[in-house]
Write a protein that holds these residues in place. Structure first.
Motif, PDB file in Angstrom:
ATOM      1  N   SER A 143      -6.737  10.824 -17.187  1.00  0.00           N
ATOM      2  CA  SER A 143      -7.822   9.899 -17.118  1.00  0.00           C
ATOM      3  C   SER A 143      -7.235   8.829 -17.973  1.00  0.00           C
ATOM      4  N   LEU A 144      -7.028   7.766 -17.246  1.00  0.00           N
ATOM      5  CA  LEU A 144      -6.389   6.243 -17.821  1.00  0.00           C
ATOM      6  C   LEU A 144      -5.252   6.401 -18.423  1.00  0.00           C
ATOM      7  N   GLY A 145      -4.402   7.440 -17.831  1.00  0.00           N
ATOM      8  CA  GLY A 145      -3.280   7.588 -18.527  1.00  0.00           C
ATOM      9  C   GLY A 145      -1.924   6.534 -18.063  1.00  0.00           C
ATOM     10  N   ARG A 146      -1.603   6.175 -19.261  1.00  0.00           N
ATOM     11  CA  ARG A 146      -0.528   5.039 -19.233  1.00  0.00           C
ATOM     12  C   ARG A 146       0.961   5.516 -18.742  1.00  0.00           C
ATOM     13  N   LEU A 147       1.288   5.433 -17.603  1.00  0.00           N
ATOM     14  CA  LEU A 147       2.711   5.875 -17.290  1.00  0.00           C
ATOM     15  C   LEU A 147       3.766   5.222 -17.927  1.00  0.00           C
ATOM     16  N   GLN A 203      -8.413   9.138 -11.804  1.00  0.00           N
ATOM     17  CA  GLN A 203      -7.150   9.863 -11.335  1.00  0.00           C
ATOM     18  C   GLN A 203      -7.024   9.816  -9.992  1.00  0.00           C
ATOM     19  N   THR A 204      -7.504   8.800  -9.380  1.00  0.00           N
ATOM     20  CA  THR A 204      -7.447   8.765  -7.850  1.00  0.00           C
ATOM     21  C   THR A 204      -6.651   7.527  -7.387  1.00  0.00           C
ATOM     22  N   ASN A 205      -6.243   6.722  -8.365  1.00  0.00           N
ATOM     23  CA  ASN A 205      -5.416   5.653  -7.856  1.00  0.00           C
ATOM     24  C   ASN A 205      -4.373   5.397  -9.159  1.00  0.00           C
ATOM     25  N   VAL A 206      -3.163   4.886  -8.603  1.00  0.00           N
ATOM     26  CA  VAL A 206      -2.343   4.420  -9.470  1.00  0.00           C
ATOM     27  C   VAL A 206      -2.445   2.616  -9.455  1.00  0.00           C
ATOM     28  N   ILE A 207      -2.500   2.240 -10.516  1.00  0.00           N
ATOM     29  CA  ILE A 207      -3.001   0.527 -10.810  1.00  0.00           C
ATOM     30  C   ILE A 207      -1.981   0.113 -11.702  1.00  0.00           C
ATOM     31  N   ALA A 208      -1.831  -1.166 -11.496  1.00  0.00           N
ATOM     32  CA  ALA A 208      -1.270  -2.126 -12.675  1.00  0.00           C
ATOM     33  C   ALA A 208      -2.136  -3.061 -13.026  1.00  0.00           C
ATOM     34  N   GLY A 209      -2.253  -3.224 -14.623  1.00  0.00           N
ATOM     35  CA  GLY A 209      -3.437  -3.812 -14.927  1.00  0.00           C
ATOM     36  C   GLY A 209      -4.917  -3.316 -14.567  1.00  0.00           C
ATOM     37  N   SER A 218      -6.460  -4.785 -11.876  1.00  0.00           N
ATOM     38  CA  SER A 218      -6.953  -5.522 -10.826  1.00  0.00           C
ATOM     39  C   SER A 218      -5.939  -5.056  -9.455  1.00  0.00           C
ATOM     40  N   LEU A 219      -4.642  -4.532  -9.830  1.00  0.00           N
ATOM     41  CA  LEU A 219      -3.856  -4.270  -8.491  1.00  0.00           C
ATOM     42  C   LEU A 219      -3.572  -2.487  -8.362  1.00  0.00           C
ATOM     43  N   SER A 220      -4.543  -2.271  -7.207  1.00  0.00           N
ATOM     44  CA  SER A 220      -4.161  -0.876  -6.616  1.00  0.00           C
ATOM     45  C   SER A 220      -2.929  -0.738  -5.980  1.00  0.00           C
ATOM     46  N   ILE A 221      -2.210   0.154  -6.460  1.00  0.00           N
ATOM     47  CA  ILE A 221      -0.844   0.276  -5.729  1.00  0.00           C
ATOM     48  C   ILE A 221      -1.044   1.607  -4.761  1.00  0.00           C
ATOM     49  N   ALA A 222      -1.466   2.512  -5.044  1.00  0.00           N
ATOM     50  CA  ALA A 222      -1.798   3.569  -4.209  1.00  0.00           C
ATOM     51  C   ALA A 222      -3.022   4.582  -4.567  1.00  0.00           C
ATOM     52  N   SER A 223      -3.514   5.288  -3.498  1.00  0.00           N
ATOM     53  CA  SER A 223      -4.326   6.268  -3.725  1.00  0.00           C
ATOM     54  C   SER A 223      -3.633   7.594  -4.127  1.00  0.00           C
ATOM     55  N   VAL A 243      -4.029  13.893  -8.627  1.00  0.00           N
ATOM     56  CA  VAL A 243      -3.134  14.608  -9.458  1.00  0.00           C
ATOM     57  C   VAL A 243      -3.536  15.887  -9.636  1.00  0.00           C
ATOM     58  N   PRO A 244      -2.181  16.821 -10.272  1.00  0.00           N
ATOM     59  CA  PRO A 244      -1.083  16.073 -10.928  1.00  0.00           C
ATOM     60  C   PRO A 244      -0.190  15.500  -9.855  1.00  0.00           C
TER      61      PRO A 244
END
Length: 355
Positions: free
Chosen positions: A243-247, A263-269, A271-276, A279-280
């Motif tokens: 949860s909130l893990g920083r890749l 843990q349902t989205n990969v995001i940048a910052g 505001s930017l949702s990259i993908a649904s 996990v794992p």
């Protein structure tokens, strides 16, 4: 016009027949359409690494052509790795081994070499490598995960109910303060730990024992490349969660790539949702490029996500966590950094699982 011929060849000058001196490693610069090599390559799968020859103090002012003439180096040239305790991993023969403190773990649990990064964990199950039935005090309403290794199983009773096998760890929220774990058959490892995922096994004796967190910080050169005004980062891995893990994390609060709270989205910052995602994470490729005009990202080759936000670039840069210890635990295949913002087409094409 995009150039893959003369311009690409010129940028590869001086690299000779080096393993990284091919088109597979180049990306198209969004600014001028030229295909250029990365300045930082960490290939954990194949145990090969390369980095620009430009010193950290000169990177901000260096030309792109100077930065993209890398040379082969060691893992220790790319990362400052620490861990305050020994930790378990699976070697190439499939045998559990203990890595000494401050030694990275290259784990073969999935059948190939990957860098294993995890946060802190405490195993509450006593004499965990010679398992016997026991009752353990737990905290009511807290979340735990039980895992084991071997051909037998564990029956849970008291604070939780269920059956644990090597193939099926059990995560539960405790309903009382006492958990009984009944051993059935042949088991070689048992672990009871807090959290929503099973981690590598921690050996215990007559009392609980802990494994320290991994810290894989980029070298000063790696950090200076990330902190330039423009860059592209490609990350490949498998089995990541948190949860909130920083890749890829920077500083204590900011991040380059992360999972959201659920843990349902990969995001940048923020505001930017990259993908649904779920996990794992399965085997994945995640690519993000940025410049003063904003950022663009793709996950597993999906459509480009973009916004006008410029990522925070100040502070220490880590793989699999941030400075404050928000962990994206799991196995990492590679990390590649280009010192420019790649084109959206290049970002999407690069964002594939390791092959």
């Amino acid at each position: 016009m995009v150039s893959l011929g003369l311009n690409s060849g010129l940028c590869l000058a001086g690299t000779g027949s080096a393993w990284f001196a091919g088109a597979a490693f180049t990306a198209i610069d969004a600014n001028d359409g030229v295909a250029r090599l990365p300045a930082f390559i960490a290939d954990f799968r194949r145990d090969r690494h390369a980095m620009t020859t430009v010193a950290a103090a000169r990177i901000a002012a260096a030309t792109l052509d100077a930065l993209v003439s890398p040379q082969s180096v060691a893992f220790s040239d790319l990362f400052l790795f620490t861990r305050g305790s020994a930790a378990e991993y699976i070697d190439a023969a499939g045998v559990a081994q203990q890595a000494a403190a401050d030694v990275p773990r290259f784990d073969y649990r999935n059948g190939y070499r990957q860098l294993l990064l995890e946060g802190h964990a405490t195993n509450l199950f006593l004499n965990a490598f010679t398992p016997e039935t026991q009752t353990v005090a737990v905290t009511n309403a807290a979340q735990y995960t039980v895992s084991c290794r071997g051909t037998g199983s564990l029956n849970l009773s008291g604070a939780a109910a269920g059956t644990v096998t090597q193939a099926a760890p059990v995560t539960f929220t405790a309903t009382s303060k006492s958990l009984t774990l009944t051993v059935n058959g042949a088991l070689s490892r048992v672990q009871l730990e807090t959290g929503a995922a099973a981690s590598s096994f921690v050996q215990t004796a007559a009392s609980a024992a802990a494994r320290s967190a991994d810290s894989c910080r980029l070298s000063p050169v790696g950090e200076a490349l990330i902190q330039r005004g423009a860059a592209t980062l490609l990350l490949k891995g498998q089995g990541i969660s948190g949860s909130l893990g920083r890749l890829a994390g920077i500083g204590t609060g900011d991040e380059i790539m992360r999972l959201n709270t659920a843990q349902t989205n990969v995001i940048a910052g923020s505001s930017l949702s990259i993908a649904s995602v779920a996990v794992p994470l399965p085997a994945f490729g995640l690519c993000l490029g940025w410049s003063a005009a904003g950022r663009s990202g793709s996950y597993n080759g999906e459509a480009i996500a973009t916004d006008a936000t410029v990522p925070a670039a100040a502070g220490q840069v880590f793989l699999g966590r941030n400075q404050a210890g928000l962990f994206a635990a799991g196995r990492y295949d590679s990390l590649t950094v280009w010192p420019f913002r790649a084109s959206n087409a290049a970002i999407q094409a690069k964002a594939l699982a390791y092959s």
